[in-house]
Structure formats: C-alpha cells, structure tokens
Design a protein around this motif. Structure first.
Motif, PDB file in Angstrom:
ATOM      1  N   TYR A 101       2.886   3.281  22.969  1.00 19.23           N
ATOM      2  CA  TYR A 101       3.714   2.900  21.946  1.00 19.23           C
ATOM      3  C   TYR A 101       2.921   2.080  21.027  1.00 19.23           C
ATOM      4  O   TYR A 101       2.060   1.319  21.506  1.00 19.23           O
ATOM      5  CB  TYR A 101       4.949   2.245  22.701  1.00 19.23           C
ATOM      6  CG  TYR A 101       5.842   1.433  21.635  1.00 19.23           C
ATOM      7  CD1 TYR A 101       6.660   2.173  20.933  1.00 19.23           C
ATOM      8  CD2 TYR A 101       5.774   0.134  21.596  1.00 19.23           C
ATOM      9  CE1 TYR A 101       7.494   1.463  20.118  1.00 19.23           C
ATOM     10  CE2 TYR A 101       6.603  -0.462  20.398  1.00 19.23           C
ATOM     11  CZ  TYR A 101       7.641   0.056  20.067  1.00 19.23           C
ATOM     12  OH  TYR A 101       8.537  -0.460  19.133  1.00 19.23           O
ATOM     13  N   ARG A 102       3.366   1.800  19.895  1.00 15.94           N
ATOM     14  CA  ARG A 102       3.068   0.948  18.660  1.00 15.94           C
ATOM     15  C   ARG A 102       4.281   0.649  18.109  1.00 15.94           C
ATOM     16  O   ARG A 102       4.977   1.401  17.638  1.00 15.94           O
ATOM     17  CB  ARG A 102       1.846   1.755  17.659  1.00 15.94           C
ATOM     18  CG  ARG A 102       1.622   0.707  16.521  1.00 15.94           C
ATOM     19  CD  ARG A 102       0.621   1.480  15.587  1.00 15.94           C
ATOM     20  NE  ARG A 102      -0.085   0.739  14.620  1.00 15.94           N
ATOM     21  CZ  ARG A 102       0.029   0.868  13.302  1.00 15.94           C
ATOM     22  NH1 ARG A 102       1.072   1.635  12.877  1.00 15.94           N
ATOM     23  NH2 ARG A 102      -0.660   0.161  12.575  1.00 15.94           N
ATOM     24  N   ARG A 104       5.864  -2.587  15.413  1.00 16.45           N
ATOM     25  CA  ARG A 104       5.744  -3.855  14.646  1.00 16.45           C
ATOM     26  C   ARG A 104       6.487  -5.045  15.092  1.00 16.45           C
ATOM     27  O   ARG A 104       7.806  -5.043  15.403  1.00 16.45           O
ATOM     28  CB  ARG A 104       6.138  -3.671  13.117  1.00 16.45           C
ATOM     29  CG  ARG A 104       5.592  -4.786  12.096  1.00 16.45           C
ATOM     30  CD  ARG A 104       5.908  -4.607  10.677  1.00 16.45           C
ATOM     31  NE  ARG A 104       7.203  -4.881  10.552  1.00 16.45           N
ATOM     32  CZ  ARG A 104       7.790  -4.221   9.451  1.00 16.45           C
ATOM     33  NH1 ARG A 104       7.545  -3.222   8.724  1.00 16.45           N
ATOM     34  NH2 ARG A 104       9.300  -4.527   9.238  1.00 16.45           N
ATOM     35  N   TRP A 114       1.314  -5.608  14.423  1.00 14.30           N
ATOM     36  CA  TRP A 114       1.536  -4.544  15.400  1.00 14.30           C
ATOM     37  C   TRP A 114       1.178  -4.703  16.679  1.00 14.30           C
ATOM     38  O   TRP A 114      -0.154  -5.289  16.909  1.00 14.30           O
ATOM     39  CB  TRP A 114       0.691  -3.276  14.820  1.00 14.30           C
ATOM     40  CG  TRP A 114       1.104  -2.942  13.494  1.00 14.30           C
ATOM     41  CD1 TRP A 114       0.523  -3.123  11.955  1.00 14.30           C
ATOM     42  CD2 TRP A 114       2.082  -1.968  13.183  1.00 14.30           C
ATOM     43  NE1 TRP A 114       1.287  -2.405  11.072  1.00 14.30           N
ATOM     44  CE2 TRP A 114       2.251  -1.754  11.932  1.00 14.30           C
ATOM     45  CE3 TRP A 114       3.183  -1.318  13.993  1.00 14.30           C
ATOM     46  CZ2 TRP A 114       3.057  -1.140  11.147  1.00 14.30           C
ATOM     47  CZ3 TRP A 114       3.951  -0.639  13.438  1.00 14.30           C
ATOM     48  CH2 TRP A 114       3.977  -0.570  12.014  1.00 14.30           C
ATOM     49  N   GLU A 116      -0.113  -2.702  19.625  1.00 16.07           N
ATOM     50  CA  GLU A 116      -0.867  -1.571  20.057  1.00 16.07           C
ATOM     51  C   GLU A 116      -1.299  -0.904  21.397  1.00 16.07           C
ATOM     52  O   GLU A 116      -1.516  -1.783  22.189  1.00 16.07           O
ATOM     53  CB  GLU A 116      -2.025  -1.245  19.032  1.00 16.07           C
ATOM     54  CG  GLU A 116      -1.519  -1.374  17.711  1.00 16.07           C
ATOM     55  CD  GLU A 116      -2.709  -1.434  16.718  1.00 16.07           C
ATOM     56  OE1 GLU A 116      -2.356  -0.930  15.345  1.00 16.07           O
ATOM     57  OE2 GLU A 116      -3.911  -1.742  16.913  1.00 16.07           O
ATOM     58  N   ASN A 117      -1.099   0.262  21.597  1.00 18.59           N
ATOM     59  CA  ASN A 117      -1.441   0.851  23.074  1.00 18.59           C
ATOM     60  C   ASN A 117      -0.795   0.119  23.962  1.00 18.59           C
ATOM     61  O   ASN A 117      -1.322  -0.504  24.912  1.00 18.59           O
ATOM     62  CB  ASN A 117      -3.012   0.814  23.290  1.00 18.59           C
ATOM     63  CG  ASN A 117      -3.442   1.459  24.333  1.00 18.59           C
ATOM     64  OD1 ASN A 117      -2.870   2.558  24.615  1.00 18.59           O
ATOM     65  ND2 ASN A 117      -4.662   1.037  24.861  1.00 18.59           N
ATOM     66  N   VAL A 118       0.776   0.233  23.956  1.00 24.55           N
ATOM     67  CA  VAL A 118       1.695  -0.546  24.628  1.00 24.55           C
ATOM     68  C   VAL A 118       1.938   0.398  25.752  1.00 24.55           C
ATOM     69  O   VAL A 118       2.070   1.585  25.508  1.00 24.55           O
ATOM     70  CB  VAL A 118       2.821  -0.908  23.901  1.00 24.55           C
ATOM     71  CG1 VAL A 118       4.044  -1.556  25.034  1.00 24.55           C
ATOM     72  CG2 VAL A 118       2.623  -1.798  22.893  1.00 24.55           C
ATOM     73  N   PHE A 136      -0.030  -4.881  26.177  1.00 24.89           N
ATOM     74  CA  PHE A 136      -0.506  -4.189  24.968  1.00 24.89           C
ATOM     75  C   PHE A 136      -2.185  -4.752  25.032  1.00 24.89           C
ATOM     76  O   PHE A 136      -2.438  -5.708  25.126  1.00 24.89           O
ATOM     77  CB  PHE A 136       0.469  -4.555  23.698  1.00 24.89           C
ATOM     78  CG  PHE A 136       0.334  -6.146  23.671  1.00 24.89           C
ATOM     79  CD1 PHE A 136      -0.483  -6.766  22.809  1.00 24.89           C
ATOM     80  CD2 PHE A 136       1.482  -7.004  24.166  1.00 24.89           C
ATOM     81  CE1 PHE A 136      -0.286  -8.089  22.483  1.00 24.89           C
ATOM     82  CE2 PHE A 136       1.823  -8.015  23.971  1.00 24.89           C
ATOM     83  CZ  PHE A 136       0.921  -8.985  23.260  1.00 24.89           C
ATOM     84  N   HIS A 138      -4.077  -4.564  21.923  1.00 19.06           N
ATOM     85  CA  HIS A 138      -4.425  -5.204  20.753  1.00 19.06           C
ATOM     86  C   HIS A 138      -3.082  -5.604  19.900  1.00 19.06           C
ATOM     87  O   HIS A 138      -2.085  -5.217  20.315  1.00 19.06           O
ATOM     88  CB  HIS A 138      -4.767  -4.247  19.680  1.00 19.06           C
ATOM     89  CG  HIS A 138      -5.742  -3.327  20.323  1.00 19.06           C
ATOM     90  ND1 HIS A 138      -7.304  -3.920  20.610  1.00 19.06           N
ATOM     91  CD2 HIS A 138      -6.069  -1.991  20.743  1.00 19.06           C
ATOM     92  CE1 HIS A 138      -8.031  -2.874  20.910  1.00 19.06           C
ATOM     93  NE2 HIS A 138      -7.286  -1.817  21.294  1.00 19.06           N
ATOM     94  N   CYS A 139      -3.277  -6.685  19.043  1.00 14.27           N
ATOM     95  CA  CYS A 139      -2.146  -7.186  18.162  1.00 14.27           C
ATOM     96  C   CYS A 139      -2.803  -7.365  16.772  1.00 14.27           C
ATOM     97  O   CYS A 139      -4.168  -7.899  16.815  1.00 14.27           O
ATOM     98  CB  CYS A 139      -1.432  -8.559  18.465  1.00 14.27           C
ATOM     99  SG  CYS A 139      -2.258  -9.835  18.731  1.00 14.27           S
TER     100      CYS A 139
END
Length: 142
Positions: A101-102, A104, A114, A116-118, A136, A138-139
């Motif tokens: 999942y990605r 905002r 964002w 990312e890579n959830v 997650f 990354h943000c």
C-alpha cells in the motif's frame, strides 16, 4: 511497549503475513527507538485510536507519544484520503493483512507526505480482533 504487546505485534505479523516483522533477537526497545521503519497500531473500536507509534512513525507524523496514542487514527489522513484508507482497513479486516500500500498522510504541521511500502495486519488475541498494525518503509513529502 511491554513485552506482551511486542509479542502480539510480531506474532500476528509472522502468522498472518508469513514473514517476520523483525529478527528473532530484536527487542521491543529496538523496535520503538531504533527501527529504521515506522510501526503504528490502533485498537478495534468503531473509531479506532492509536495505541502505538514507534519513534520513526512519530518523526514522520510529527506527533510525540502523548499526542499520538489515543488520537483517532482516521486523523492521520486528510478527509479526501480517508476513503482510500478505509478501503485498506476493510481489506485487512477481511483478509488478515495487505501489503504494498501507498497512501498520502498529513503531519501535525500540515505537511503532506506519502507512506510507502506499507504492510498492515490484524492484531488477534485469543481469537478476538483487538486492533490492526502497520509498518511502512518510507515516508516522503508529497
């Protein structure tokens, strides 16, 4: 984080997602203080409230522990993003977990970013859904 919650978080991840959240020798302290990825959890209420946020997540969202824990998790997304967030929650509730999942999100300051890579998974204790957790990698600013 107490060891019981750490075991619930890691155990449900392994059982539902099929991969370890962290290495076997990892401690609750490391996950909270030093993990290079964000981890969040909320309860299973009708309007779920955060019950956990490690320091990496706190930095992304710009809330400290006292502000984060107890806050309705829906407030982590702007109103126009909440339908997408709800879709993810419903999919996890139905399937046990979801990956890739990605979405905002909005920080305390109003900064949009964002996650990312959830990976999100159910927290199940003694056969009862007690919440959901997410990690997650990354943000990034939106």
């Amino acid at each position: 984080m107490n060891s019981h919650f750490f075991d619930l978080l890691a155990g449900c991840h392994l059982r539902l997602v099929g991969t370890p959240l962290v290495a076997p020798e990892t401690t609750a302290r490391w996950l909270y203080e030093d993990a290079p990825f964000g981890v969040l959890a909320h309860d299973a209420g009708d309007d779920p409230r955060f019950t956990y946020a490690n320091l990496a997540a706190q930095r992304c969202f710009e809330y400290d522990w006292e502000e984060f824990v107890g806050m309705p998790s829906r407030l982590s997304a702007e109103p126009d993003q909440r339908e997408d967030r709800q879709w993810l929650l419903d999919a996890v509730h139905r399937d046990g977990f979801a990956t890739g999942y990605r979405g905002r999100r909005i920080a305390k300051s109003g900064r949009r970013f964002w996650i990312e890579n959830v990976t999100m998974w159910n927290l199940v204790e003694d056969g009862v859904l007690v919440g959901q957790a997410a990690s997650f990698q990354h943000c990034r600013d939106a």
